[in-house]
Design a protein around this motif. Sequence first.
Motif, PDB file in Angstrom:
ATOM      1  N   GLY A  15      48.932  30.080  34.386  1.00  0.00           N
ATOM      2  CA  GLY A  15      48.304  31.390  34.277  1.00  0.00           C
ATOM      3  C   GLY A  15      49.298  32.487  33.957  1.00  0.00           C
ATOM      4  O   GLY A  15      49.043  33.351  33.102  1.00  0.00           O
ATOM      5  N   LEU A  16      50.452  32.463  34.619  1.00  0.00           N
ATOM      6  CA  LEU A  16      51.471  33.481  34.358  1.00  0.00           C
ATOM      7  C   LEU A  16      52.075  33.321  32.962  1.00  0.00           C
ATOM      8  O   LEU A  16      52.357  34.313  32.283  1.00  0.00           O
ATOM      9  CB  LEU A  16      52.569  33.417  35.418  1.00  0.00           C
ATOM     10  CG  LEU A  16      52.318  34.189  36.710  1.00  0.00           C
ATOM     11  CD1 LEU A  16      53.487  34.023  37.661  1.00  0.00           C
ATOM     12  CD2 LEU A  16      52.088  35.664  36.439  1.00  0.00           C
ATOM     13  N   THR A  21      44.513  38.923  41.198  1.00  0.00           N
ATOM     14  CA  THR A  21      44.012  38.820  39.827  1.00  0.00           C
ATOM     15  C   THR A  21      44.385  37.477  39.214  1.00  0.00           C
ATOM     16  O   THR A  21      43.546  36.800  38.597  1.00  0.00           O
ATOM     17  CB  THR A  21      44.578  39.962  38.970  1.00  0.00           C
ATOM     18  OG1 THR A  21      44.208  41.220  39.550  1.00  0.00           O
ATOM     19  CG2 THR A  21      44.050  39.889  37.545  1.00  0.00           C
ATOM     20  N   LEU A  22      45.642  37.076  39.399  1.00  0.00           N
ATOM     21  CA  LEU A  22      46.064  35.766  38.896  1.00  0.00           C
ATOM     22  C   LEU A  22      45.251  34.650  39.521  1.00  0.00           C
ATOM     23  O   LEU A  22      44.787  33.734  38.825  1.00  0.00           O
ATOM     24  CB  LEU A  22      47.551  35.552  39.195  1.00  0.00           C
ATOM     25  CG  LEU A  22      48.099  34.152  38.882  1.00  0.00           C
ATOM     26  CD1 LEU A  22      48.033  33.858  37.390  1.00  0.00           C
ATOM     27  CD2 LEU A  22      49.529  34.009  39.403  1.00  0.00           C
ATOM     28  N   ALA A  69      50.308  37.027  26.418  1.00  0.00           N
ATOM     29  CA  ALA A  69      49.319  38.056  26.073  1.00  0.00           C
ATOM     30  C   ALA A  69      49.886  39.460  26.262  1.00  0.00           C
ATOM     31  O   ALA A  69      49.685  40.346  25.428  1.00  0.00           O
ATOM     32  CB  ALA A  69      48.069  37.870  26.923  1.00  0.00           C
ATOM     33  N   ALA A  70      50.612  39.666  27.369  1.00  0.00           N
ATOM     34  CA  ALA A  70      51.164  40.989  27.645  1.00  0.00           C
ATOM     35  C   ALA A  70      52.177  41.407  26.590  1.00  0.00           C
ATOM     36  O   ALA A  70      52.195  42.568  26.145  1.00  0.00           O
ATOM     37  CB  ALA A  70      51.819  40.993  29.028  1.00  0.00           C
ATOM     38  N   VAL A  89      52.803  40.294  38.537  1.00  0.00           N
ATOM     39  CA  VAL A  89      51.377  40.620  38.496  1.00  0.00           C
ATOM     40  C   VAL A  89      50.776  40.573  39.893  1.00  0.00           C
ATOM     41  O   VAL A  89      51.348  39.987  40.819  1.00  0.00           O
ATOM     42  CB  VAL A  89      50.591  39.656  37.567  1.00  0.00           C
ATOM     43  CG1 VAL A  89      51.144  39.668  36.162  1.00  0.00           C
ATOM     44  CG2 VAL A  89      50.595  38.249  38.123  1.00  0.00           C
ATOM     45  N   ALA A  91      43.373  30.663  29.322  1.00  0.00           N
ATOM     46  CA  ALA A  91      43.830  30.184  30.633  1.00  0.00           C
ATOM     47  C   ALA A  91      43.497  28.711  30.821  1.00  0.00           C
ATOM     48  O   ALA A  91      44.320  27.936  31.343  1.00  0.00           O
ATOM     49  CB  ALA A  91      43.195  31.025  31.740  1.00  0.00           C
ATOM     50  N   ILE A 100      41.562  34.456  38.167  1.00  0.00           N
ATOM     51  CA  ILE A 100      41.469  33.985  36.780  1.00  0.00           C
ATOM     52  C   ILE A 100      41.861  32.522  36.677  1.00  0.00           C
ATOM     53  O   ILE A 100      41.154  31.713  36.055  1.00  0.00           O
ATOM     54  CB  ILE A 100      42.358  34.844  35.854  1.00  0.00           C
ATOM     55  CG1 ILE A 100      41.816  36.273  35.779  1.00  0.00           C
ATOM     56  CG2 ILE A 100      42.422  34.230  34.447  1.00  0.00           C
ATOM     57  CD1 ILE A 100      42.713  37.239  35.044  1.00  0.00           C
ATOM     58  N   ARG A 101      42.975  32.133  37.294  1.00  0.00           N
ATOM     59  CA  ARG A 101      43.399  30.730  37.161  1.00  0.00           C
ATOM     60  C   ARG A 101      42.458  29.800  37.900  1.00  0.00           C
ATOM     61  O   ARG A 101      42.252  28.665  37.476  1.00  0.00           O
ATOM     62  CB  ARG A 101      44.846  30.549  37.572  1.00  0.00           C
ATOM     63  CG  ARG A 101      45.202  30.753  39.030  1.00  0.00           C
ATOM     64  CD  ARG A 101      45.019  29.490  39.862  1.00  0.00           C
ATOM     65  NE  ARG A 101      45.794  29.549  41.076  1.00  0.00           N
ATOM     66  CZ  ARG A 101      45.372  29.050  42.232  1.00  0.00           C
ATOM     67  NH1 ARG A 101      44.169  28.511  42.366  1.00  0.00           N
ATOM     68  NH2 ARG A 101      46.172  29.099  43.284  1.00  0.00           N
ATOM     69  N   ALA A 137      49.632  34.746  30.634  1.00  0.00           N
ATOM     70  CA  ALA A 137      49.586  36.199  30.782  1.00  0.00           C
ATOM     71  C   ALA A 137      50.797  36.869  30.141  1.00  0.00           C
ATOM     72  O   ALA A 137      50.693  37.943  29.544  1.00  0.00           O
ATOM     73  CB  ALA A 137      49.506  36.569  32.257  1.00  0.00           C
TER      74      ALA A 137
END
Length: 311
Positions: free
Chosen positions: A293-294, A94-95, A300-301, A90, A4, A98-99, A297
Amino acid sequence: MNAAIDAIEAVMHAAGRGDAEAPVRTMQSVVRSGKEDFVFVVMPGVWRERQAAVAKIVSNVPDNPLEDRATVQGVAVMLDVATGSPRLIVDASTLTTIRTGAVVGLATRLLARSSCNVLGVIGTGGIAADLVEGVAAVRRIDRVLVNDIRPMVAATFAERIPFDAEVVNDNDELASRSDILITATSATDPTISAGAVQSGTHINAVGNFSPTGREIPGTVVAASTRYVDDIDNAMEEAGEFILAASEGLIPQGADGITGDLQGLVLGKVPPRTNEDEITLFKTVGTALSDVAGLAAAAVAAEAEDLGVVLS
C-alpha cells in the motif's frame, strides 16, 4: 483501489521470490479500568525491488467511536533503502482502510463465485466503504445489504455508498441473502447464527482480531474452506480458528487452514473447487500489504505531486 489490489498481488509474488518479507507483528495491550483494552501494534516489512522498508505503528481502541474518535490511529513510514531517508509518511488509519479493502478485494477475486452480485456487510464503521469498494472492484455488485448495531450509522452508510443498498436489521437474514458476506465489527461473540450462511457464499471476516473473540461461529468455520492473509499472525490472533479448534471443530493450528493469500496468488493453494462450497477468508493484517500500500501510495504521490515534501 485497483492499483492497491495490483500492488498487493505484486508483493505476494515478490515474497514468493524472497524479495519481500514481513516478520510477525509485535502486539501489546494495556488494561483500562471500565473500558476495553488499549492495543498497540508495530508491523515492519521490506520490499527490496522497490527499495522500501516500512513500519506501521497503530493503536486500536474499540470504544473510541463513542467519543467521536477513530478506532484505529497511528502512522506509517516508508524508508528509502538506498539512503535511509523517510520517503513517505502517511496516516496509518487511511493506509489500513485502503489496504484492507484491497486485501479483501484480492481474496474475493480469488475465492468468490464469478456470478456473485449481492454483497452483505455487517458493521458499517470507518473501514466499511473501502471493503465494499474492494469487492466491487473484482465482482459486479448489484445490491448491498447492510446492518450495524447503530441503526442510524447503517442507514447513513446505505445512503452514502454508490450502490442499490438496503438496511437489513437481522444479521441472519442479511447473511442468508448474501453471495459475499463481510463482517467488520469489534464483536467478541458471533454476529450470525450457525445456519445463516447459504451454500456457495464467500465470507470475508475482517473485524475482531482477538484470540478469544470471533465474528463467525465455529460451525460455520468448520463448514467452510478456510484461508487467511498470514498464517503466523492468524495462529496468534484469529479467534475464529483458534476457538473452533479448541472446540474440536477443526484441526489445531495451521492444519486447520487451507492456505494463505500468498499461496493463492502463487497457485500453490487450491481456491474454490465448486459452486456450493463456502469459502472463509480471515484477515488479521500483514505488513506485506502495508508495504504494498505504501509503495503504491508513494508512486501516486510523486506522480501527482501530492502531499508535503520533507527535506
